[in-house]
Design an enzyme around this catalytic site. Structure first.
Site, short mmCIF file in Angstrom:
data_model
loop_
_atom_site.label_atom_id
_atom_site.label_comp_id
_atom_site.label_asym_id
_atom_site.label_seq_id
_atom_site.Cartn_x
_atom_site.Cartn_y
_atom_site.Cartn_z
N TYR A 253 0.83 -1.21 0.00
CA TYR A 253 0.00 0.00 0.00
C TYR A 253 0.87 1.27 0.00
O TYR A 253 1.54 1.58 0.99
CB TYR A 253 -0.95 0.02 1.20
CG TYR A 253 -1.90 -1.16 1.25
CD1 TYR A 253 -2.33 -1.78 0.07
CD2 TYR A 253 -2.36 -1.67 2.45
CE1 TYR A 253 -3.20 -2.88 0.10
CE2 TYR A 253 -3.23 -2.76 2.49
CZ TYR A 253 -3.63 -3.35 1.31
OH TYR A 253 -4.48 -4.43 1.34
N HIS B 155 -0.08 -11.95 0.68
CA HIS B 155 -0.94 -10.95 0.04
C HIS B 155 -1.30 -11.30 -1.41
O HIS B 155 -0.43 -11.43 -2.25
CB HIS B 155 -0.20 -9.59 0.08
CG HIS B 155 -1.07 -8.41 -0.20
ND1 HIS B 155 -0.65 -7.13 0.03
CD2 HIS B 155 -2.34 -8.31 -0.66
CE1 HIS B 155 -1.62 -6.28 -0.30
NE2 HIS B 155 -2.65 -6.99 -0.73
#
Ligand code: NAD
Length: 310
Positions: free
Chosen positions: A56, A119
């Site tokens: 992110y 992820h």
């Protein structure tokens, strides 16, 4: 605040979770003072579950969350991820994951995370995730660097395939349970319950689609799905309620997931989402929303390797 047990772990997490991807400016540029205040307000209001990733904002979100949580770390259940390091940069090897966690811990200013998740596993090969990635994460768990481990992703088929082959503590699924789609409830939720895996539901606004501002440029959903989101926004306006709050409330009511992660980076949204916890959704409004959604209900886009779609 209501708290629920995350699967068979000893973690009790707030039903409303703080999704920290917006702290990395992935939706828009954020204000430094306000984003820190948003984290503080969330913790002080009982939101104890925080989710972030090195991906992110290309490490920005972790760094900013780590700064904001200084002095409050022990009050929260902190989750980060490994294996995804850029838009198309994936590396689920034991070596990269092990080194990557050290970097995450430094950015987050802590010695351990409560949950470490691989992820977007649909971008990797099932065999590698099962035989290399998860065992490496279990080693990190033994070393005390992560209290629990799991996986995140979009493809329900892929998440279940992996969880059927190797024991996991948690699974994070996104954009599969909200006003536009509920297929999580048919497939993954019963599976997670049966296998004792804690389930986390992310993206109650379908990554911004069910909001006044609408979807960001990079959103993978087709125009028809975005349009349905905007129609929901318009309908709610005529009924004097905020569509994002309705969308969040709808997810919070869902007992199949321990927590719903909503993307947060401003005090205004923290306040509004806390308020949404008290909202009662009118049954007639829900019926009208269902009518709007019907033509695009449960639409799924391709994500990851073709072998993992689903
Ligand atoms: P989301 O559906 O929560 O939407 C986030 C957007 O909605 C942001 O722009 C935010 O500013 C805005 N928003 C929040 N509250 C609002 C309100 N009350 N009114 C109007 N707008 C509001 O999508 P998301 O951020 O992608 O998902 C939530 C979190 O879940 C992420 O931050 C991340 O932590 C996690 N997540 C993980 C994965 C993964 O692991 N693969 C994928 C998606 C999301």
């Amino acid at each position: 605040m209501e708290y629920r047990q995350l699967g068979e772990t000893d973690l009790r997490i707030s039903v409303l979770g703080f999704g920290a991807s917006p702290l990395g400016d992935v939706f828009r540029k954020t204000d430094p003072a306000d984003r820190t205040a948003a984290v503080h307000l969330a913790v002080d209001s009982g939101i104890n579950f925080f989710d972030v990733s090195p991906y992110y904002g290309l490490t920005l979100a972790e760094t900013r969350l780590g700064e904001a949580l200084q002095g409050r770390r022990e009050k929260v259940v902190l989750a980060t991820k490994c294996g995804r390091y850029g838009g198309s940069e994936f590396d689920f090897s034991a070596k990269t994951i092990t080194a990557g966690v050290e970097d995450s811990l430094k950015r987050l200013r802590t010695d351990y995370v409560d949950v470490l998740q691989a992820h977007d596993v649909e971008f990797g090969h099932v065999q590698q995730i099962v035989e290399e990635t998860i065992p490496a994460m279990r080693k990190l768990q033994e070393q005390g660097k992560a209290r629990y481990i799991g996986i995140t992703g979009y493809s329900l088929k892929n998440l279940m395939e992996i969880a059927g082959k190797v024991k996991l503590d948690s699974i994070l699924s996104y954009c599969r349970y909200n006003l536009l789609i509920t297929d999580l409830d048919q497939a993954l939720a019963p599976f997670a319950k049966k296998h004792g895996v804690g389930l986390i539901n992310a993206s109650p606004l379908h990554m911004g689609i069910i909001s006044e501002r609408g979807a960001p440029e990079w959103h993978p959903a087709p125009q028809e799905v975005r349009d349905a989101g905007q129609q929901i926004v318009a309908l709610c306006k005529t009924r004097g309620v905020d569509a994002s709050e309705v969308a969040l409330r709808f997810c919070l009511d869902y007992a199949g997931a321990a927590s719903t992660l909503v993307g947060l980076s401003s005090t205004e949204h923290v306040q509004r989402n806390l308020k949404a916890m008290e909202l009662h959704i009118d049954a007639e409004l829900l019926r009208e929303i269902a009518e709007i959604v019907a033509p695009v209900k449960d639409f799924v886009w391709p994500s990851g390797l073709a072998e993992n779609y689903g």
